[in-house]
Design a protein around this motif. Structure first.
Motif, mmCIF file in Angstrom:
data_model
loop_
_atom_site.group_PDB
_atom_site.id
_atom_site.type_symbol
_atom_site.label_atom_id
_atom_site.label_comp_id
_atom_site.label_asym_id
_atom_site.label_seq_id
_atom_site.Cartn_x
_atom_site.Cartn_y
_atom_site.Cartn_z
ATOM 1 N N GLY A 9 25.972 56.520 50.309
ATOM 2 C CA GLY A 9 26.729 58.009 50.798
ATOM 3 C C GLY A 9 25.759 59.406 49.559
ATOM 4 N N VAL A 12 28.487 65.148 50.214
ATOM 5 C CA VAL A 12 30.059 64.524 49.812
ATOM 6 C C VAL A 12 30.523 63.280 49.660
ATOM 7 C CG1 VAL A 12 30.270 66.959 50.228
ATOM 8 C CG2 VAL A 12 30.035 65.729 52.065
ATOM 9 N N ASN A 13 29.392 62.423 50.319
ATOM 10 C CA ASN A 13 30.276 60.981 50.979
ATOM 11 C C ASN A 13 29.223 60.282 49.954
ATOM 12 O OD1 ASN A 13 31.105 61.581 53.709
ATOM 13 N ND2 ASN A 13 29.331 61.048 54.084
ATOM 14 N N ARG A 14 28.865 60.607 48.331
ATOM 15 C CA ARG A 14 28.139 60.316 47.309
ATOM 16 C C ARG A 14 28.986 59.538 46.725
ATOM 17 N NH1 ARG A 14 29.798 64.837 45.669
ATOM 18 N NH2 ARG A 14 30.497 65.283 43.099
ATOM 19 N N ASP A 52 36.335 55.436 42.627
ATOM 20 C CA ASP A 52 35.891 53.628 43.633
ATOM 21 C C ASP A 52 36.691 53.162 42.917
ATOM 22 O OD1 ASP A 52 35.633 56.658 45.400
ATOM 23 O OD2 ASP A 52 33.951 56.389 45.141
ATOM 24 N N ASN A 64 22.090 56.633 43.748
ATOM 25 C CA ASN A 64 23.014 56.511 44.864
ATOM 26 C C ASN A 64 23.580 54.823 44.518
ATOM 27 O OD1 ASN A 64 24.114 59.071 44.606
ATOM 28 N ND2 ASN A 64 23.926 59.000 46.520
ATOM 29 N N GLY A 77 38.202 55.508 53.107
ATOM 30 C CA GLY A 77 36.943 55.965 52.907
ATOM 31 C C GLY A 77 35.197 54.996 52.596
ATOM 32 N N ALA A 114 32.879 53.318 54.113
ATOM 33 C CA ALA A 114 31.567 53.602 55.332
ATOM 34 C C ALA A 114 30.857 54.200 54.064
ATOM 35 C CB ALA A 114 32.338 54.644 56.077
ATOM 36 N N ARG A 115 31.637 54.877 52.844
ATOM 37 C CA ARG A 115 30.610 55.886 52.163
ATOM 38 C C ARG A 115 28.816 54.582 51.180
ATOM 39 N NH1 ARG A 115 34.513 57.901 49.797
ATOM 40 N NH2 ARG A 115 33.958 57.053 47.620
ATOM 41 N N TYR A 116 29.519 53.191 51.649
ATOM 42 C CA TYR A 116 29.194 52.581 50.808
ATOM 43 C C TYR A 116 28.814 50.959 51.205
ATOM 44 C CZ TYR A 116 30.639 53.404 46.071
ATOM 45 O OH TYR A 116 31.019 54.446 45.070
#
Length: 781
Positions: free
Chosen positions: A342, A345-347, A352, A376, A436, A439-441
């Protein structure tokens, strides 16, 4: 009377001039090789007696004579023969004498003598001085050709570059070093008894195996349903009723034994084909483990494992020689996310967290809002790879996806229960720790096996492929090959039984296979003490060369009468605690027959040889050559410690000395301090070819200078006495050195000043006497 002063002063002027001449000659030759300086000595001449001496009387005392000297003369000009310093030139034809004596030079009719050893070699090989005179020495060799005969007449020293020496056949071999006394513990080549028991070490025809081995009856039929056997008290159930053939049935039984959680830790089952029939063979995995198999239900219909037989009589030489090894590496468990990391904003952000194979990975820094998916992915990959005790490697792909690779290729986990648990996967990802995050990863794009509560946030990867190493030992006597397998245990998740347990793991690399053969690995050591080397042919494929610990081979090149080399191999075999058998062969020349090639060597409790020198030599005849007969010596010619010993140390015995060589050509030479010229031949031989002679004189100062820094004898020097350097009071010879001039410049300059003053003083006598005569003439005026 007044005029005699002129003659007196004249003698002083004349003789001081001669001394200046001698000093000038000394200084001129200050750098002349081997030059010996001279020194002028003065004495007075007869004196004019004006009145003689008278003796004392009773009334008067004695009166001394009254004399006036008539001048001076040269009493002597001494040759100064003292030793001078030696200069290193590193030139092979330069020689210097340290001590008494002179090199002898000849022109064919007369001799002269010099200390200047700057010689050369002319086109005929003669050693000559710079003026062409030939250097003399002893050139007659002794009867064996190894020494110079000093009693022979001196003659020209000749160095024949290109001269040949004939080949010499080998007549002796002397052996030395050690045979390992401890090698006998691994077995003996004479031991033909096969047995197994509590030691876990099987000795079969001389080969030591660390496993007890048992084999059952060949399978004759498929089972009608589940059957059970007890392996060392552990119940094993198998069902071969659905097998396609008898080989598959045998494999089903072996797999059932290996999968069993307890029996698999004690034994390893494999399938062996014997004359087209299939048997299950059990091998204990650890020394000290015996094997006991009993039938619980009745598998008699298949004839399987109802009785144990003696271990197979495998040939004892199966470990010796070249053995083919093929290793197939399993692919590492790997998976790549299909969705890039991501961004914006999804970085990935600091804090995490996710779990990889039970290890928590937490990001310490956040990605930038404007960073790309690739940047990323690099941030996340670096975080994973820097996490301690992680078992996977993360790779950031250019498209922003992430690849995960298990660090242990060819090593799999086994499921411990059903349904499949994430803890038994090769790689599993739990991304539920941060909302979440999956989904981001891109973790939710992994294969989802629906693992309980993990749901879509768990990824499970299984490479589904197992590594396998196959070792094929080919006996030298033509017996059937012996095969050993090393592999990660295969399993099929779709048919996994209710309970599993780990089997042994064997990393599938050539290095680990070698460790297993040598006994250094914890799993399934084959033979401790076996010497092994690997020739890798291509990735995963190699040839293993092994040698039984109780055998040692060495080789030495020997020569026949024509100088042909032959590689003579000696193999020593440990047949009893203090007894070895040896055998000689020419393996590269099987058509040449040898005789008297075998025997035995015995050692005492002290480790020294007690018997074993062969009574008869080893004989062979090469094509076109004379018969060759070689005497073998093992006992150090009576000094046991210098020959072959038997101590608990690595076997290093070798044939250290032999006396043969091929034809050789003279290529170089050097000289030792005795003046002996040693010729070097291209076959490695060294031979004396001449010895320089040194001439000594009773009175070396009585020699007469002959020019070219040489001297000739006189009636007062005495006749020359020819001696070997270093004998009879003569000096020694240094090769590659020259003797410098013995002129001392400081002394010469001092002498020059003194002589100059003497000459000036005598010249003043002339002017004074002239003035006196002038006054006498003026008296008449």
């Amino acid at each position: 009377m007044a005029g005699s002063a002129f003659f007196t002063a004249a003698s002083g002027l004349r003789n001081h001039q001669l001394r200046i001449d001698a000093i000038a000659n000394n200084i001129a030759n200050v750098n002349t090789t081997g030059f010996k300086g001279s020194n002028v000595i003065f004495s007075d001449v007869l004196s004019q007696t004006l009145r003689g001496a008278s003796a004392p009387t009773s009334n008067f005392g004695g009166i001394n004579p009254k004399q006036v000297g008539l001048g001076m003369q040269i009493a002597a000009i001494h040759n100064l023969m003292q030793q001078s310093a030696l200069e290193n030139t590193s030139r092979p034809t330069d020689f210097a004498i340290n001590g008494s004596g002179f090199f002898t030079l000849s022109n064919g009719s007369s001799n002269m003598y010099t200390r200047a050893g700057d010689f050369n070699v002319d086109r005929e090989g003669r050693l000559v001085a710079n003026n062409g005179w030939r250097v003399q020495g002893y050139t007659q060799l002794s009867s064996d050709g190894q020494k110079i005969d000093p009693g022979s007449k001196i003659s020209d020293v000749v160095i024949n570059f290109g001269q040949k020496i004939e080949a010499r056949q080998t007549t002796m071999l002397n052996y030395a070093s050690n045979l390992d006394s401890s090698s006998f513990r691994y077995g003996s080549a004479d031991n033909e008894t096969a047995s197994f028991g509590s030691t876990g070490i099987l000795t079969v025809a001389g080969a030591a195996e660390p496993w007890a081995i048992a084999a059952g009856d060949s399978i004759t039929a498929l089972s009608a349903g589940p059957e059970t056997i007890a392996v060392n008290g552990n119940i094993v159930t198998y069902d071969s009723s659905a097998a396609a053939d008898l080989e598959e049935a045998a494999n089903i039984v072996a797999e059932a034994i290996n999968i069993d959680p307890v029996s698999s830790l004690q034994v390893q089952a494999t399938v062996r084909e014997v004359n087209g029939e299939f048997q299950v063979v059990l091998q204990s995995r650890n020394a000290g483990t015996s094997i006991d198999i009993t039938a619980v239900s009745d598998p008699a219909s298949s004839g399987l494992l109802v009785a144990l037989y003696e271990a197979p009589t495998e040939p004892g030489s199966f470990l010796v020689g070249q053995n083919a090894v093929t290793v197939t590496d399993a692919k590492a468990a790997t998976e790549t996310t299909s969705v890039p990391m991501g961004v914006g904003v999804n970085r990935p952000v600091a804090g995490d967290s996710f779990v990889i194979n039970g290890v928590t990975v937490t990001l310490a820094t956040s990605a930038g809002l404007t960073d790309t998916a690739e940047q990323n992915a690099i941030l996340v990959a670096n975080t994973i790879n820097n996490t301690p005790n992680i078992q996977v490697t993360a790779i950031a792909n250019p498209n922003g996806t992430l690849s995960l690779v298990q660090n242990y290729a060819g090593k799999q986990r086994q499921p411990a229960g059903a349904p499949l648990d994430a803890a038994e996967a090769d790689i599993y990802i739990d991304g539920t720790a941060t909302a979440g995050l999956a989904a981001r990863y891109g973790f939710n794009t992994f294969q989802d096996w629906g693992i309980g509560a993990l749901g879509a946030d768990a990824g499970i990867i299984d490479n589904g492929e197992n590594a396998r190493a196959e070792l094929v030992f080919t006996p030298e006597n033509g017996s059937p090959e012996l095969v050993r397998f090393f592999e990660d245990w295969p399993y099929d998740r779709s048919t996994a039984p209710a309970a599993w347990s780990p089997t042994f793991y064997m990393a599938s690399t050539l290095a680990n296979v070698q460790n297993s053969i040598e006994g250094s690995g914890p799993d399934m050591p084959l033979v401790p003490g076996v010497n092994i080397s690997i020739d890798e042919l291509m990735p995963g494929v190699a040839n293993f060369r092994t040698e039984d610990a109780f055998m040692h081979s060495t080789s030495r090149i020997v020569y026949d009468s024509l100088g042909n080399p032959h590689n003579l191999v000696t193999q020593f075999t440990h047949i009893n605690e203090n007894e070895w058998e040896y055998e000689l062969s020419l393996p590269e020349e099987p058509n040449i027959q040898l005789t008297n090639t075998t025997g035995r060597i015995s050692f005492g409790e002290s480790g020294l040889i007690t018997s074993g020198n062969p009574l008869n030599p080893v004989n062979f005849t090469a094509p076109g050559a004379q018969p060759t007969s070689i005497e073998l010596t093992f006992d150090g010619n009576g000094k046991g410690i210098n020959g072959i010993t038997q101590f608990a140390s690595t076997s290093t015995t070798a044939a250290r000395e032999q006396d043969g060589y091929p034809m050789g050509v003279l290529t170089d030479f050097e000289a030792d301090q005795t003046g002996t010229l040693i010729a070097f031949y291209d076959n490695g031989q060294r031979r004396p070819i001449a010895q320089l002679s040194l001439a000594t004189f009773s009175n070396p100062e009585g020699l007469e200078r002959a020019g070219d820094t040489a001297f000739i004898p006189t009636t007062n020097s005495g006749s020359p006495v020819q001696l070997r350097p270093g004998s009879g009071g003569s000096g020694v010879v240094f090769n590659g050195f020259l003797e410098q001039s013995n002129v001392d410049l400081a002394q010469e300059f001092t002498n020059m000043i003194i002589t100059q003053r003497g000459l000036q003083a005598n010249s003043r006598v002339f002017t004074t006497q002239d003035e006196i005569l002038n006054e006498i003439v003026n008296l008449k005026r």
